[in-house]
Each structure stands twice: as structure tokens, then as C-alpha cells.
Scaffold this active site. Structure first.
Site, PDB file in Angstrom:
ATOM      1  N   LYS A  71       0.741  -1.078   0.065  1.00  0.00           N
ATOM      2  CA  LYS A  71       0.092   0.078  -0.005  1.00  0.00           C
ATOM      3  C   LYS A  71       0.855   1.222   0.186  1.00  0.00           C
ATOM      4  CE  LYS A  71      -4.206  -2.117   1.634  1.00  0.00           C
ATOM      5  NZ  LYS A  71      -3.855  -3.234   1.762  1.00  0.00           N
TER       6      LYS A  71
HETATM    7  C1  LIG Z   1      -4.372  -4.543   1.326  1.00  0.00           C
HETATM    8  C2  LIG Z   1      -3.582  -5.817   1.131  1.00  0.00           C
HETATM    9  C3  LIG Z   1      -3.903  -6.783   0.367  1.00  0.00           C
HETATM   10  C4  LIG Z   1      -5.322  -6.788  -0.615  1.00  0.00           C
HETATM   11  O1  LIG Z   1      -5.242  -5.868  -1.359  1.00  0.00           O
HETATM   12  P1  LIG Z   1      -6.505  -5.312  -2.257  1.00  0.00           P
HETATM   13  O2  LIG Z   1      -6.172  -4.198  -2.992  1.00  0.00           O
HETATM   14  O3  LIG Z   1      -7.651  -5.007  -1.148  1.00  0.00           O
HETATM   15  O4  LIG Z   1      -7.103  -6.645  -2.995  1.00  0.00           O
HETATM   16  C5  LIG Z   1      -3.159  -8.108   0.164  1.00  0.00           C
HETATM   17  N1  LIG Z   1      -2.033  -7.922   0.880  1.00  0.00           N
HETATM   18  C6  LIG Z   1      -1.385  -7.134   1.497  1.00  0.00           C
HETATM   19  C7  LIG Z   1      -0.449  -7.175   2.442  1.00  0.00           C
HETATM   20  C8  LIG Z   1      -2.371  -5.769   1.953  1.00  0.00           C
HETATM   21  O5  LIG Z   1      -2.083  -4.969   2.835  1.00  0.00           O
END
Ligand SMILES: *Cc1c(COP(=O)(O)O)cnc(C)c1O
Length: 464
Positions: free
Chosen positions: A112
Site C-alpha cells: 500500500k
Molecule cells: C491490502 C492488502 C492486500 C489486499 O489488497 P486489495 O487491493 O484489497 O485486494 C493484500 N496483501 C496485503 C499485505 C495488503 O496490505
């Protein structure tokens, strides 16, 4: 470039408006009115550029005339300066045709950071000269909050109030949020669950008297610009290989894998988009059966994927319904009324053509972490392990062949307990977090009611 809402009843909006808003006013999600298309030559050139250069060119496709590629490039360079890998998102070969795309080299060790860092730069640019700053309110079950706080800390034009359920997120996740010392950041530990936090945030967004005092903003995963930024690593990872690959994406809210779909719509050659889910497998069920029906949420070792409904799925559904907003609205209102929806045969077929889906249960995740460590000494986090289990299953079923790129969405040290339990080894935090557990924490505790949180926002906001 103009943006339209999936529900078809909002006025078209520009890039800047979409950047700063959450849901469209009609309750839908924004999408480009048309997918920008790149020629084969442009794709070949852009996908071999360095990450920041590729980001500038790709985002320029989405920003239209509102912002220049050279300014985007400057922002990207500033956004990714703290990453600890020069490639930003390095691709490493696992063996055979399998590759791992490491998305965890940013300040909070999860993918993120990639979108959130550049989003914060774009916010500062968009808010320059605005009469009032943005008050970002969000709820986090772990990774989003940390990434937002690290990205927005110190911003003049925005402030962040981040709610997390007290005692229900990992120590590493909490400390990454609460040890950031900036006067535009307020951490609120709510005495309740993540659902309570989300309910409170929803309440505050609907609170007219609060909205009259502060200019509220959201940076959760329905923000279009986050998705647009995430398309960049699909291009650069593809550019590092000499033939088209499939991508395997650990999935929660369907944001990250949807970015892969967007890259494909822009013309990037991609084989299968593989949705990897944990025991919360609503996306696997809908891709395989055409029926979208939430089940009760289970707590797993990959908490960022513990979701009941995948909010970005609406975007795919809109495209699968030939962008017919009436058809989409009918499906969404059936879902609101009955708690489930059944896609039409044509839409279900379109989705199944481009997406494969697999799930991993808790024992398979632990087994994968252990097997990989024993075979190669390499540690992966549980989210990444979900993807690798799914890849093995999809290869065995011949749903995937040729090159495959699995997205590594978090650093193993972000989830040390689960990794330790699986293979007996505690992953070390990178050097820059050496003193994480010694740093002072700042947070405010609040009962699980919107009025208490509202009081905190009004008393701590710099923009009131
Ligand atoms: C947010 C997240 C996901 C999922 O991503 P999406 O875009 O919500 O499908 C997977 N792995 C980690 C470590 C995350 O922080």
C-alpha cells in the site's frame, strides 16, 4: 480525461475531483469514461523505463491535461525516495517460470505504500492554494492506516485521523502508526472492532454539521487514483520479462488485481489475472460460479485479506455488464435487498475469461511458508504465501502456464508471529526499524461511538 460513476447518476468529473473524493455522489465508483489505449510500441518502451519514469507516463494517461508528465515524474521521485530498493518494486526469479514481484520496500513494508506515497504528493499538489486543508478520516485493520500516516505525515494541506480497533492489530502494525511524530496525524484506538471503526467513519462522513466545519476526505481502496498508481508495477514487471506473464495477486478488496485488469485494458499483454484468496473466498466463489454471496468473516494469518465484500468488484462488474449502469444498479440493489446477487451468463463468462481464482486455507499457507524456507532459506509473509499456494494449484490445474509473477504484498517481518509459527524462524525487521519498539507512541483512546470521535476531530483539527 473524464471520469464516470458505475451507477450512472453522477456528473462526469475530472482527475483532480476524483483524486480528492471517495465514492461518487450517486454512491458508485469512478472509472475513466474510456480506457486510455497505448500502442504496442509505447507499451514496449514504457514498460522498460525506470519505475518513476514509467509512473509519470502512465499517470499522465489518466490525468489528461490537468497535470504534466514532468511534474508527475518529480512527484514520483519524491514519493519513492524512502524506498529501500533502487528498482522500487524489484522482480526476483523464484525458479522455473515463477517470479516474485516485491512490493514491500516502502516505509511500512506493505504494497500500500506504493500508491499511498504518490497519492500524498498528488494531494499536496491538488490542494495548493485551496482555502482549506483536507481532513482525512479512515479506519484500518492494519496496513492501510500505516501507509496513509507515513505518506501524509508533515503535509501542510492535509491531516489524518486514523481509527484502529484497540488491541486488535499487530504490535508492528500499531507501532508503525503510533510512533510517527507529526502534528497532522492523530491515531485513535477505538474500544471495539474494525467494523465499529468503519461504522463510525461512515457516520462522520454523513454528519452534515461536521462537514460544514471540515473538508472531509478518504484514502481507502475505492480511491481511483490509488488503483491507477498500482497499474505501474504491472507494466514494469512485464517489461522485465521477454514474454507475457500471468499475475497472481493476494486479494482482499479487489483493488490490486483490478489495477492489473486496467493495465490489460490499456493494452499491456497479460495472460491470466489470478485472484488468490484466503479462507474468506467470496471472490473465488463469484469468479467460479457467478454468484456473489458473502459468508461470515474468518480471522486468518493474512488479515488484510479478511473481507466479506470486495468493494472494487463493482468496477469490474460495470465493465462485465458492457458499462450498462442500469444493469449494474439492478445487480447492486438486488445485493442490497437480498444480500447476494447472481451475475448474468454473459457477464460471468467475460469475467471467467480473464480471471482465474484459487484459495489457500490456513494450513496450506503455513505449509508454503515452511516449504519455501526449507527449500531456499527465503521467508515470505502469509499474504504472499496465499498467492504462492494459489499459483501451485492453478499450475496443477493447467489454468496457468508459462511465466507467472506472484505479487509479494508485505514484508515477512510485518507478520512475525505467523511466520514464526509456520517455520520456527522470526523474520528480522529491516535496519531502519531497529528502534521501532523503543519509540514513544502517541494515540488517543475513544469509546466506540461516533460522537466521541467527532469531538476528537473537532478539538484536534488544524483546519477548524
Ligand atoms: C491490502 C492488502 C492486500 C489486499 O489488497 P486489495 O487491493 O484489497 O485486494 C493484500 N496483501 C496485503 C499485505 C495488503 O496490505
Amino acid at each position: 480525461m473524464m471520469y464516470i460513476s458505475t451507477r450512472g447518476r453522477a456528473a462526469p468529473a475530472g482527475f483532480c475531483d476524483v483524486l480528492l473524493s471517495g465514492l461518487a455522489p450517486d454512491g458508485g465508483l469512478y472509472l475513466p469514461a474510456e480506457w486510455p489505449r497505448l500502442s504496442g510500441e509505447e507499451i514496449a518502451r514504457i514498460s522498460r523505463l525506470e519505475f518513476c519514469d514509467a509512473a509519470a507516463e502512465i499517470l499522465a494517461c489518466f490525468a489528461g491535461k490537468e497535470i504534466s508528465a514532468s511534474l508527475l515524474r518529480e512527484m514520483a521521485i519524491a514519493a519513492y525516495a524512502p524506498f529501500d530498493a533502487p528498482e522500487i518494486t524489484p522482480l526476483r526469479r523464484l525458479g522455473g517460470d515463477d517470479y516474485l514481484l516485491e512490493l514491500f520496500h516502502g516505509p511500512t513494508l506493505a504494497f500500500k505504500d506504493v500508491a499511498m506515497r504518490l497519492l500524498a504528493q498528488l494531494y499536496d499538489w491538488a490542494l495548493e492554494g485551496a482555502a482549506k486543508g483536507k481532513t482525512i478520516i479512515g479506519a484500518t485493520s492494519g496496513d492501510t492506516g500505516g501507509a496513509a500516516i507515513a505518506a501524509f505525515a508533515g503535509s501542510e494541506k492535509s491531516e489524518v485521523f486514523m481509527l484502529h480497533p484497540k488491541g486488535k492489530i499487530s504490535h508492528v502494525q500499531r507501532r508503525m502508526m503510533t510512533t510517527i511524530d507529526a502534528d497532522n496525524i492523530v491515531n485513535i484506538a477505538v474500544e471495539g472492532t474494525f467494523d465499529d471503526c468503519q461504522r463510525i467513519v461512515k457516520n462522520l462522513f454523513a454528519d452534515a454539521s461536521l462537514n460544514a466545519k471540515v473538508d472531509l476526505g478518504g484514502v481507502n481502496s475505492i480511491n481511483w487514483v490509488r488503483l491507477a498508481i498500482q497499474t505501474v508495477y504491472y507494466f514494469t514487471a512485464s517489461g522485465a520479462l521477454d514474454s507475457p506473464a500471468s499475475f497472481v495477486v493476494p486479494t482482499g478488496n479487489f483493488g490490486d488485481v483490478f489495477a492489473g485488469y486496467v493495465a490489460k485494458r490499456m493494452g499491456l499483454p497479460v495472460n491470466m489475472l489470478c485472484v488468490a484468496v484466503n479462507e474468506n473466498d467470496i471472490m473465488r466463489r463469484v469468479i467460479r460460479s457467478g454468484v456473489y454471496r458473502p459468508a461470515s468473516a474468518r480471522q486468518t494469518s493474512s488479515p488484510s485479506m479478511d473481507i466479506q465484500v470486495a468493494s472494487n468488484f463493482e468496477r469490474l462488474l460495470f465493465d462485465a455488464c458492457e458499462r450498462d449502469a442500469h444493469a449494474l444498479c439492478a445487480l447492486m440493489s438486488a445485493f442490497e435487498k437480498d444480500g447476494e446477487m447472481t451475475l448474468g451468463a454473459a457477464a460471468a463468462e467475460k469475467i471467467a475469461e480473464e480471471f482465474a481464482a484459487e484459495r489457500a486455507d490456513e494450513s496450506e499457507v503455513a505449509g508454503k511458508i515452511r516449504a519455501l524456507y526449507e527449500a531456499s532459506g527465503m521467508l515470505v509473509d502469509p499474504h504472499t504465501a496465499v498467492g504462492l499456494v494459489a499459483l501451485d494449484k492453478l499450475r496443477a490445474a493447467r489454468a496457468v502456464s508459462g511465466k507467472a509473477i506472484a505479487l509479494a504484498t508485505a514484508h515477512p517481518a510485518k507478520f512475525p508471529e505467523a511466520v514464526e509459527k509456520a517455520c520456527g524462524v522470526t523474520p528480522a525487521l529491516p535496519e531502519r526499524f531497529k528502534d521501532l519498539h523503543a519509540r514513544a507512541e502517541t494515540l488517543i483512546e475513544a469509546p466506540a461511538d461516533a460522537a466521541s470521535v467527532r469531538d476528537i476531530v473537532l478539538s484536534r483539527s488544524r483546519f477548524v
